[in-house]
Design a protein around this motif. Structure first.
Motif, short mmCIF file in Angstrom:
data_model
loop_
_atom_site.label_atom_id
_atom_site.label_comp_id
_atom_site.label_asym_id
_atom_site.label_seq_id
_atom_site.Cartn_x
_atom_site.Cartn_y
_atom_site.Cartn_z
N GLU A 112 -3.81 12.65 -6.10
CA GLU A 112 -3.29 11.76 -5.40
C GLU A 112 -3.70 10.39 -5.23
O GLU A 112 -3.28 9.22 -5.46
CB GLU A 112 -2.53 12.03 -3.99
N ASN A 123 -2.94 6.83 -7.18
CA ASN A 123 -2.47 5.56 -6.29
C ASN A 123 -3.58 4.38 -6.48
O ASN A 123 -3.32 3.36 -6.20
CB ASN A 123 -2.43 5.90 -4.87
N SER A 165 -3.36 6.44 4.67
CA SER A 165 -2.23 6.74 5.39
C SER A 165 -1.27 7.35 4.19
O SER A 165 -1.27 6.55 3.17
CB SER A 165 -1.80 6.03 6.28
N ARG A 166 -0.51 7.98 4.29
CA ARG A 166 0.61 8.40 3.49
C ARG A 166 1.97 7.94 4.01
O ARG A 166 2.02 8.08 5.20
CB ARG A 166 0.89 10.14 3.34
N ASN A 167 2.65 7.37 2.90
CA ASN A 167 4.02 6.78 3.44
C ASN A 167 4.78 7.84 3.19
O ASN A 167 5.12 8.26 1.93
CB ASN A 167 4.17 5.69 2.68
N GLN A 227 6.18 8.83 -0.40
CA GLN A 227 5.10 9.89 -0.77
C GLN A 227 3.93 8.99 -1.78
O GLN A 227 3.51 9.41 -2.61
CB GLN A 227 5.67 10.79 -1.64
N THR A 228 3.41 7.89 -1.13
CA THR A 228 2.44 7.18 -1.72
C THR A 228 1.14 7.15 -0.76
O THR A 228 1.29 7.21 0.47
CB THR A 228 2.71 5.95 -2.10
N LEU A 229 0.19 6.80 -1.27
CA LEU A 229 -1.12 6.73 -0.37
C LEU A 229 -1.34 5.21 -0.27
O LEU A 229 -1.40 4.47 -1.16
CB LEU A 229 -2.21 7.44 -0.85
N SER A 231 -3.64 16.59 6.11
CA SER A 231 -2.77 16.16 5.11
C SER A 231 -1.77 17.28 4.96
O SER A 231 -0.52 17.15 5.21
CB SER A 231 -2.98 15.95 3.79
#
Length: 357
Positions: free
Chosen positions: A248, A252, A279-281, A285-287, A344
């Motif tokens: 991930e 990103n 943080s994760r949105n 589903q992005t960092l 996570s």
């Protein structure tokens, strides 16, 4: 002589007869009373009578509890000879959480023993944020105060935890109590966990919102800060994310070095006091790397925080004075990517509605 004998015999006969009448009268009365007593059997209460409430007797305040159904639903289900019980566990604290109380309403038999109980394990500081508490305890650290040496000195860790983190916890509890006392018992946002409350910050009454945002945020932010670090051995190789978390980060930020550089620069240039987060949105589903000022929490904007550095001066001033870059460099040595991945996964389970958190 004869007349005297007959008179004496007649008198004796009448005395015996009188005694027998008295005896049988007493026996009759005793028999009647005995039969009446034998026929008096206790009758069960009417169908509409509410059962009693059986509560465990504990010798210390129970900090956490999780609701399962409601007391009213339990009372309706229980029969006249069972009780609506509150299940609790007295917490045991060592250097980390081992047991935290679990509240559940169930029917149980009338017995001198306390109601049965179940345990809810909380093994890292942040897991307590999703549980309701009348009064939240200061989460114990999962390591000793000197365990983060030489990167974070013992005195700083001790003051940071027992002074600042404990202070936010105490003020948060006071703010929550004031709100709950004002509203009264019942179902509402005030009767939820601090996590759920911070997720719905705009629904807190204006008079209580600032105190809960500042101190509830301070309580949660520090819990995540402590949990994502761990002691480092002298010969330990560089710590790097692995598996899906590494994938991930690459997706990103292109590579780990680029991510670390962006994060470090953001921490160096943050004006004033606050935090820098990974943080994760959950919607995309992005960092993302971002900052929060003061004690604001990413949770209040719908994000799922995974990693954080505390940029408040109390986090490093005793060791580094005004040299924030040195604090940032030392902090990287303590980041535990295994704990970041665990956080996570915890968020993923929370968003999926799982109970085994």
């Amino acid at each position: 002589m004869f007349s005297f004998t007959v008179g004496f015999g007649s008198l004796r006969f009448r005395s015996v007869m009188a005694f027998q009448r008295v005896f049988f009268a007493i026996l009759f009365v005793v028999t009647i009373l005995g039969n009446a007593s034998a026929q008096e059997t206790p009758s069960p209460p009417s169908i509409g009578k509410q059962p009693k409430w059986c509560a465990m007797e504990v010798q210390e305040v129970i900090p956490y509890r999780r609701r399962s159904g409601s007391r009213m639903d339990c009372r309706r289900r229980c029969t006249w000879n069972t009780f609506c019980c509150e299940f609790n566990v007295i917490p045991v604290y060592t250097t980390a959480y081992r047991e935290v109380s679990h509240l559940e309403w169930k029917c149980c038999d009338d017995s001198p023993a306390p109601c049965p109980y179940e345990t809810l394990s909380v093994d890292v500081p942040y897991k307590g944020i999703r549980l309701f508490a009348d009064e939240y305890p200061v989460p114990p650290l999962p390591y000793e105060y000197d365990a983060l040496e030489p990167y974070i000195d013992e005195k700083t860790a001790r003051v940071h935890h027992l002074g600042h983190h404990a202070g936010y916890t105490r003020k948060m509890n006071a703010a929550l109590k004031k709100w709950r006392d004002e509203v009264g018992p019942g179902v509402g946002l005030q009767s939820n966990s601090i996590l759920h409350i911070l997720e719905n910050l705009d629904q807190i009454p204006d008079k209580h919102r600032t105190a809960i945002r500042n101190n509830g945020g301070g309580f949660v932010n520090h819990a995540i800060y402590w949990a994502t670090m761990s002691p480092r051995g002298e010969s330990e190789p560089p710590r790097l994310p692995e598996a899906t978390l590494a994938t991930e980060i690459i997706a990103n930020f292109h590579n780990f070095s680029n991510f670390q550089e962006q994060f470090t620069n953001t921490a160096k240039t943050l004006f004033g006091s606050g935090y820098v987060w990974l943080s994760r949105n959950p919607r995309e589903q992005t960092l993302i790397i971002h900052t929060t000022a003061n004690q604001d929490s990413p949770i209040s904007t719908g994000l799922r925080p995974l990693l954080v550095i505390d940029i408040w001066e109390h986090a490093y001033y005793l060791k580094h004075q005004n040299k924030r870059p040195d604090h940032i460099q030392d902090w990287w040595a303590l980041v535990d990517w295994g704990q970041v991945k665990a956080l996570s996964d915890w968020w993923a389970a929370y968003d999926a509605g799982h109970d085994e958190l």
